[in-house]
Design a protein around this motif. Structure first.
Motif, PDB file in Angstrom:
ATOM      1  N   PHE A 470      -4.777 -21.973  16.948  1.00  0.00           N
ATOM      2  CA  PHE A 470      -3.516 -21.435  16.439  1.00  0.00           C
ATOM      3  C   PHE A 470      -2.402 -22.470  16.602  1.00  0.00           C
ATOM      4  N   ASP A 474       1.966 -19.616  13.977  1.00  0.00           N
ATOM      5  CA  ASP A 474       1.300 -18.323  14.126  1.00  0.00           C
ATOM      6  C   ASP A 474       1.986 -17.428  15.150  1.00  0.00           C
ATOM      7  N   CYS A 485       2.322 -13.169  19.374  1.00  0.00           N
ATOM      8  CA  CYS A 485       1.083 -13.923  19.202  1.00  0.00           C
ATOM      9  C   CYS A 485       0.179 -13.223  18.192  1.00  0.00           C
ATOM     10  N   PRO A 486      -0.881 -13.877  17.694  1.00  0.00           N
ATOM     11  CA  PRO A 486      -1.777 -13.242  16.713  1.00  0.00           C
ATOM     12  C   PRO A 486      -2.428 -11.978  17.228  1.00  0.00           C
ATOM     13  N   GLN A 523      -9.434 -19.528  20.290  1.00  0.00           N
ATOM     14  CA  GLN A 523      -8.618 -20.171  19.278  1.00  0.00           C
ATOM     15  C   GLN A 523      -7.203 -20.490  19.779  1.00  0.00           C
ATOM     16  N   CYS A 524      -6.871 -19.906  20.924  1.00  0.00           N
ATOM     17  CA  CYS A 524      -5.499 -20.049  21.408  1.00  0.00           C
ATOM     18  C   CYS A 524      -5.402 -21.076  22.531  1.00  0.00           C
TER      19      CYS A 524
END
Length: 640
Positions: A470, A474, A485-486, A523-524
């Motif tokens: 990310f 994002d 956050c996502p 992913q973070c």
């Protein structure tokens, strides 16, 4: 004749009346000579036409001559003006090439009977006369030069109100309905004063560099501000066409009543600065998110202790129409329960300023200072009230009052023009705002400064350094000042630090309790499942790359030229001599036709000729003292 001898002083008296010439009569002579030179009086006779019954021997020019003289004189009431003018009625009307002076009652009936058509014709002629001649021979035009070097011509549009007190009248079945004289010209409206008052509102348009009036549009009560604005924009368009100026480089400074999204559509094609009153803009997510970041600039005026924090919001929607414009929000702590300007929320006063000026040429502080500089328009209105007072009640009808306002502004412009002819001065340049230092020099001189002098650009975030992770984009800003956050978890602000290049870094961090069980942590987090620290995201506020040029304001003095024209002859002697005219033939007059006897359906030329000054009338010689030779030559006057 009697005499009194007392020592070295001998006093003599006489019963013969010999009135003194009014102090303003010399200025009337100069202005009428200027009007005759440019054929304005003939244009009034040809273009401003109005016929009604019971006109007597008079025409429109006879009554306009009285209004011009009344505006020049500065007398408090028409009654006082007539008292001073009566002994000099013959030479006064001779200046306008007319014979007899209409009575006060005839003037009142004329103003009462006026219709909209001759008033609009007079308004068009007033604007045409303004545009027919440049203010200076070299056609200099004042301007506002921005930080990018672009020149703007500025116009002020503002509304002014005049209140009229009305007594409370009993209303019972035994009494007829009340009748008030000002019902046709006034109506209840906001004045911020006591009850029992009715008001009339007029929108005045001024050229901010030369202080010339372009028009005045009045209505009952609070007026019809959008209709008046459209008429004002039409007058400004005529001004731009006459002087070959571009509408894209024209700046309008508008009053706060125009600060709505609906009005912003009316000024499309022009640049504008106005105080906003669409306070729902504050609730928009984009504006709320920007208000939680550090301010772009801090502004304080020299004459005030108030310190404003300025937030520059680009492309914010305004009004139900969603008009996109630049919104500058100014905040300061509230010192009163209710602030007279702005809206108060949680002990903070919020003020809105709407504009479409480019951010690269005008900082947020420049926009606010440019609007607050509208305060220079208030002294102009004050001078107008002191010298002419167009808001005084000259007529109890709308068209009559509009005619008086047009003549008043006409006299103002003529005084400016004659003042420039009598005492020409070069265009003056004022540093409206100092130059902005380069960011490298500012950072070296003030490394810990709170904000750059140019303000910040839109907030940005860093890009990802690893594919599939990310990025800062994002994590969008939220109206509550956090990042989202996502996974839907908030990130709160933890730190602010200044970078070497002057940028401000705002560091946001999530909670470790939210990051450990998060299914998107691979992913973070840069180290995948080994979550030891919460996710952090930096928001960068970069200084605007604005050229270091100052704002320059070019104009002339507001009062010097006009006051020079007023005081030129106020204390000078004016001699008036009347020579006997040719003896008129006492023979029997020619027979009249039935139309001439009934005075109906007379041609415009015959109507005008009824009170025209005959060639055989007595010759009036007026000698003015204190007129410079060059000024007299420019007016076409003969030196003794």
């Amino acid at each position: 004749m009697t005499s009194i001898a007392d020592g070295s002083v001998r006093i003599q008296t006489s019963s013969e009346s010999n009135p003194t010439t009014p102090s303003w009569f010399g200025e009337v002579v100069v202005i009428t000579a200027h009007l005759r030179k440019h054929d304005v009086l003939n244009k009034i006779n040809e273009q401003v036409r109005f016929a009604r019954r019971r006109f007597g021997h008079y025409d429109v020019i006879d009554f306009l001559a009285i209004l011009f003289g009344y505006a020049i004189s500065g007398e408090r009431t028409p009654e006082e003006f007539y008292q001073r003018l009566q002994p000099f009625a013959v030479p006064f009307m001779a200046l306008f090439e007319r014979d007899r002076l209409p009575s006060r009652s005839a003037l009142s009936r004329f103003l009462t009977a006026l219709t909209e058509a001759p008033v609009e014709a007079l308004r068009i002629l007033f604007l045409d006369d303004l545009l027919a001649r440049p203010l200076t021979p070299d056609q200099q035009a004042g301007s506002l030069r921005d930080r990018a070097g672009t020149s703007w011509i500025v116009f002020d549009i503002d509304g002014t109100r005049e209140a009229a007190r009305q007594r409370a009248l009993p209303q019972t079945d035994e009494l007829p309905p009340p009748f008030r004289r000002l019902d046709d010209v006034c109506a209840p409206g906001y004045r911020g004063r006591k009850r029992g008052e009715v008001v009339r509102t007029r929108a005045a348009i001024s050229q901010a560099h030369s202080y010339q009036w372009l028009g005045s549009f009045g209505n009952r009560g609070n007026g019809h501000y959008r209709e008046e604005l459209r008429k004002g924009l039409s007058a400004i368009g005529c001004y731009l066409t006459a002087y070959q100026l571009e509408a894209s480089h024209t700046l309008l400074r508008l009053d706060g009543q125009y600060g709505t999204g609906a009005v912003l559509t009316d000024v499309a094609g022009f640049a504008f600065v106005t105080r906003g009153k669409e306070y729902r803009v504050l609730d928009h997510p984009l504006v709320q998110a920007r208000l939680h970041l550090p301010p772009d600039q801090v502004q304080q005026r020299p004459e005030s202790q108030m310190v404003r924090s300025l937030y520059d919001c680009l492309q914010a929607p305004v009004g139900p129409e969603g008009i996109s414009c630049r919104v500058v929000v100014a905040t300061h702590p509230a010192t009163k329960k209710k602030s007279p300007v702005g809206v108060t929320r949680a002990g903070v006063v919020y003020e809105l300023f709407f504009t479409n000026l480019p951010q690269q040429a005008f900082t947020a502080s420049d926009v606010v200072e440019l609007y607050l500089h509208r305060g220079a328009f208030e002294p102009t209105l004050s001078d107008e009230d002191q010298e002419i007072d167009p808001d005084r009640w000259c007529s109890h009808t709308a068209c009559g009052q509009e005619t008086w306002c047009i003549v008043s502004q006409w006299v103002w412009n003529l005084r400016l023009e004659l003042g420039h002819q009598g005492d020409p001065t070069p265009l003056r340049t004022t540093e409206f705002a100092p130059a902005i230092p380069l960011q490298s020099k500012q950072a070296a001189t003030h490394p810990s400064s709170a904000a750059p002098a140019s303000g910040y650009g839109p907030p940005t975030t860093a890009t990802s350094w690893k594919t599939g992770c990310f990025t800062g984009a994002d994590f969008p800003l939220q109206p509550d000042g956090t990042l989202r956050c996502p996974a839907g978890k908030p990130l709160h602000s933890q730190e602010q630090r200044r970078e070497a290049d002057g940028s401000l870094r705002v560091v946001y961090a999530a909670s470790i309790r939210s990051c450990r069980p998060c299914p998107l942590r691979e992913q973070c987090q840069w180290n995948g499942n080994a979550t030891k620290k919460p996710r952090q995201v930096s928001v960068l506020l970069h200084p605007l790359a604005i050229e270091g040029k100052p704002l320059l304001w070019q104009d002339w003095s507001r009062r010097a030229h006009r006051r020079a024209c007023i005081h030129l002859l106020r204390h000078q002697l004016v001699e008036i001599q009347a020579e006997p005219g040719n003896d008129r033939d006492p023979a029997t007059p020619a027979p009249l036709s039935r139309a001439e006897r009934a005075r109906t359906r007379l041609s415009w030329a015959k109507r005008l000729a009824r009170n025209a000054r005959a060639h055989s009338a007595e010759r009036v010689t007026i000698q003015l003292f204190g007129i410079p030779a060059r000024f007299a030559t420019s007016l076409g006057l003969v030196s003794a």
